[in-house]
Design an enzyme around this catalytic site. Structure first.
Site, PDB file in Angstrom:
ATOM      1  N   HIS A  30      42.594  39.815  60.050  1.00  0.00           N
ATOM      2  CA  HIS A  30      42.144  41.192  60.287  1.00  0.00           C
ATOM      3  C   HIS A  30      41.202  41.212  61.495  1.00  0.00           C
ATOM      4  O   HIS A  30      40.443  40.268  61.708  1.00  0.00           O
ATOM      5  CB  HIS A  30      41.437  41.739  59.044  1.00  0.00           C
ATOM      6  CG  HIS A  30      41.223  43.216  59.120  1.00  0.00           C
ATOM      7  ND1 HIS A  30      40.187  43.760  59.849  1.00  0.00           N
ATOM      8  CD2 HIS A  30      41.920  44.248  58.612  1.00  0.00           C
ATOM      9  CE1 HIS A  30      40.259  45.088  59.770  1.00  0.00           C
ATOM     10  NE2 HIS A  30      41.304  45.405  59.021  1.00  0.00           N
ATOM     11  N   GLU A  41      47.454  46.832  63.784  1.00  0.00           N
ATOM     12  CA  GLU A  41      46.256  47.655  63.667  1.00  0.00           C
ATOM     13  C   GLU A  41      45.533  47.680  65.007  1.00  0.00           C
ATOM     14  O   GLU A  41      44.750  46.762  65.311  1.00  0.00           O
ATOM     15  CB  GLU A  41      45.316  47.066  62.601  1.00  0.00           C
ATOM     16  CG  GLU A  41      45.956  46.932  61.230  1.00  0.00           C
ATOM     17  CD  GLU A  41      44.915  46.905  60.122  1.00  0.00           C
ATOM     18  OE1 GLU A  41      45.066  47.693  59.185  1.00  0.00           O
ATOM     19  OE2 GLU A  41      43.943  46.144  60.201  1.00  0.00           O
ATOM     20  N   SER A  89      43.122  54.302  60.691  1.00  0.00           N
ATOM     21  CA  SER A  89      42.921  55.719  60.381  1.00  0.00           C
ATOM     22  C   SER A  89      44.193  56.406  59.883  1.00  0.00           C
ATOM     23  O   SER A  89      44.436  57.576  60.178  1.00  0.00           O
ATOM     24  CB  SER A  89      42.348  56.457  61.595  1.00  0.00           C
ATOM     25  OG  SER A  89      41.104  55.881  61.963  1.00  0.00           O
ATOM     26  N   GLU A  92      38.503  42.589  61.981  1.00  0.00           N
ATOM     27  CA  GLU A  92      37.089  42.404  61.629  1.00  0.00           C
ATOM     28  C   GLU A  92      36.765  40.924  61.455  1.00  0.00           C
ATOM     29  O   GLU A  92      35.670  40.474  61.788  1.00  0.00           O
ATOM     30  CB  GLU A  92      36.763  43.217  60.359  1.00  0.00           C
ATOM     31  CG  GLU A  92      36.714  44.710  60.679  1.00  0.00           C
ATOM     32  CD  GLU A  92      37.184  45.630  59.571  1.00  0.00           C
ATOM     33  OE1 GLU A  92      37.236  45.205  58.403  1.00  0.00           O
ATOM     34  OE2 GLU A  92      37.522  46.793  59.878  1.00  0.00           O
ATOM     35  N   ASN A  95      43.449  48.112  51.882  1.00  0.00           N
ATOM     36  CA  ASN A  95      42.458  47.090  52.214  1.00  0.00           C
ATOM     37  C   ASN A  95      41.088  47.697  51.929  1.00  0.00           C
ATOM     38  O   ASN A  95      40.596  48.520  52.692  1.00  0.00           O
ATOM     39  CB  ASN A  95      42.578  46.693  53.693  1.00  0.00           C
ATOM     40  CG  ASN A  95      41.473  45.739  54.120  1.00  0.00           C
ATOM     41  OD1 ASN A  95      40.711  45.247  53.290  1.00  0.00           O
ATOM     42  ND2 ASN A  95      41.392  45.484  55.420  1.00  0.00           N
ATOM     43  N   LYS A 115      38.256  46.314  51.979  1.00  0.00           N
ATOM     44  CA  LYS A 115      37.163  45.711  52.768  1.00  0.00           C
ATOM     45  C   LYS A 115      35.977  45.396  51.850  1.00  0.00           C
ATOM     46  O   LYS A 115      36.187  45.046  50.700  1.00  0.00           O
ATOM     47  CB  LYS A 115      36.797  46.618  53.945  1.00  0.00           C
ATOM     48  CG  LYS A 115      38.045  47.006  54.753  1.00  0.00           C
ATOM     49  CD  LYS A 115      37.748  47.653  56.075  1.00  0.00           C
ATOM     50  CE  LYS A 115      39.055  47.987  56.779  1.00  0.00           C
ATOM     51  NZ  LYS A 115      38.870  48.522  58.128  1.00  0.00           N
ATOM     52  N   GLY A 139      38.928  52.739  61.475  1.00  0.00           N
ATOM     53  CA  GLY A 139      37.689  53.355  61.023  1.00  0.00           C
ATOM     54  C   GLY A 139      37.104  54.360  62.000  1.00  0.00           C
ATOM     55  O   GLY A 139      35.962  54.771  61.867  1.00  0.00           O
TER      56      GLY A 139
HETATM   57  P1  13P Z   1      40.955  52.525  58.335  1.00  0.00           P
HETATM   58  O1  13P Z   1      42.156  53.056  57.600  1.00  0.00           O
HETATM   59  O2  13P Z   1      39.662  52.799  57.635  1.00  0.00           O
HETATM   60  O3  13P Z   1      40.955  52.905  59.777  1.00  0.00           O
HETATM   61  O4  13P Z   1      41.097  50.916  58.307  1.00  0.00           O
HETATM   62  C1  13P Z   1      42.300  50.349  58.645  1.00  0.00           C
HETATM   63  C2  13P Z   1      42.233  48.899  58.370  1.00  0.00           C
HETATM   64  O5  13P Z   1      41.494  48.179  59.011  1.00  0.00           O
HETATM   65  C3  13P Z   1      43.080  48.376  57.295  1.00  0.00           C
HETATM   66  O6  13P Z   1      43.093  46.993  57.291  1.00  0.00           O
END
Ligand code: 13P
Length: 254
Positions: free
Chosen positions: A96, A168, A214, A98, A10, A12, A174
Site C-alpha cells: 500500500h 491506487e 476516494s 502508505e 481497507n 487502515k 483520502g
Molecule cells: P480512500 O478510499 O479513503 O481514498 O482510501 C483508498 C485506499 O487507500 C484503500 O486502500
C-alpha cells in the site's frame, strides 16, 4: 472465465475489535450471504480475531493489511503468515502507498511478501500507484508498470490466479479526488498488459484489478463500468456499513 467484481474494505488504522464486530454485523445484515460479488474486509491485526468470529456463516472474506516475510523469530513488532492463517485470512494487502511512503517498503520487499503470502495459500492484493509529481511528469505508466513487474517477479502462472492488483493513484487516496473513469481505465489496461507479459494473456484476462482512491457510492458506477476495472479497494467509505453495502450493491448491478 468471466471476472467477478471484488469490493474490499481497507480499514487502515481504524476500529477496535469491538467496533469491528459492530461494523461487520451491520454489513452482514445486508449482504452477508450474497455471492454475486467477492467481498472482503481488512481490519487491523488486533481486530482480526473478533472479525473472523463475526464473519462466520457469511460469504464475506477476511483480509489483513500487511505481513512479515519470516515465519517466526526475533522480529519485534512483526506478524507472520501463519499468524494470519490462524484467523482464516484469505487476503493480505501488500505494498500500500502508505507502507511504501511511511515505512519505506520498496518493490523488492513487497515482492518478497507477495511470494510469502502465495506460498502460504493466501491471496495478495498488490497495491500500485503513482504520486502526483510522477503523474505530472508523465511517468504514471512507467512507475505503475515497474511496480507490477517487480512486485510480481518470480510468481508462477498458477499462483497468479490468486493475485489481485489494486491501482491506487496516491494523489486520490483520502483526498476526495478520484481519477476519472477514463484515467483509471488507461492505467488498468496497462496493468493488464503487464500481467499478460508476465503470465500470458489468458491468465491476465482472469485476474482482478481493483481501483482505489476516494471511491464511494457516488462515483463507483462509472468506474466499475470501465472494461478493466474489476472492483474497488475502499478506504474511508468502507468504515460505514451504509456506504460499503451501497458499493457492493452497485457492483452487483454493474
Ligand atoms: P480512500 O478510499 O479513503 O481514498 O482510501 C483508498 C485506499 O487507500 C484503500 O486502500
Amino acid at each position: 472465465m468471466a471476472r467477478k467484481y471484488f469490493i474490499a474494505g481497507n480499514w487502515k488504522m481504524n476500529k477496535t475489535a469491538a467496533e469491528a464486530t459492530a461494523l461487520i454485523d451491520a454489513i452482514k445484515a445486508k449482504i452477508g450471504t450474497q455471492t454475486k460479488v467477492d467481498v472482503a474486509v481488512c481490519p487491523t491485526f488486533t481486530a482480526l480475531d473478533a472479525a473472523s468470529k463475526a464473519l462466520k456463516g457469511s460469504t464475506i472474506k477476511l483480509g489483513a493489511q500487511n505481513v512479515y516475510v519470516k515465519p517466526s523469530g526475533a522480529y519485534t513488532g512483526e506478524i507472520s503468515a501463519d499468524m494470519l492463517k490462524e484467523f482464516c485470512c484469505e487476503y493480505v494487502i501488500l505494498g500500500h502507498s502508505e507502507r511504501r511512503e511511511y515505512f519505506k517498503e520498496c518493490n523488492c520487499f513487497v515482492n518478497e511478501k507477495v511470494k510469502v503470502v502465495l506460498a502460504n495459500g493466501m491471496k495478495p492484493i498488490l497495491c500500485v500507484g503513482e504520486k502526483l509529481e510522477e503523474r505530472e511528469a508523465g511517468k504514471t505508466i512507467d512507475v505503475v508498470s515497474q511496480q507490477v513487474l517487480k512486485g510480481l517477479e518470480g510468481v508462477s502462472k498458477d499462483d497468479a490466479k490468486n493475485v489481485v492488483v489494486a491501482y491506487e493513484p496516491v494523489w486520490a487516496i483520502g483526498t476526495g479526488k478520484t481519477a476519472t473513469p477514463e484515467m483509471a481505465q488507461e492505467v488498468h489496461a496497462q496493468i493488464r498488459k503487464n500481467l499478460a507479459e508476465l503470465f500470458g494473456a489468458e491468465t491476465a484476462e482472469d485476474m482482478q484489478i481493483l481501483y482505489g482512491g476516494s471511491m464511494k457510492p457516488e462515483n463507483a458506477k462509472d468506474l466499475l463500468a470501465q472494461k478493466d476495472i474489476d472492483g474497488g479497494l475502499i478506504g474511508g467509505a468502507a468504515l460505514k456499513a451504509d456506504s460499503f453495502v451501497a458499493l457492493v450493491e452497485i457492483a452487483q448491478n454493474a
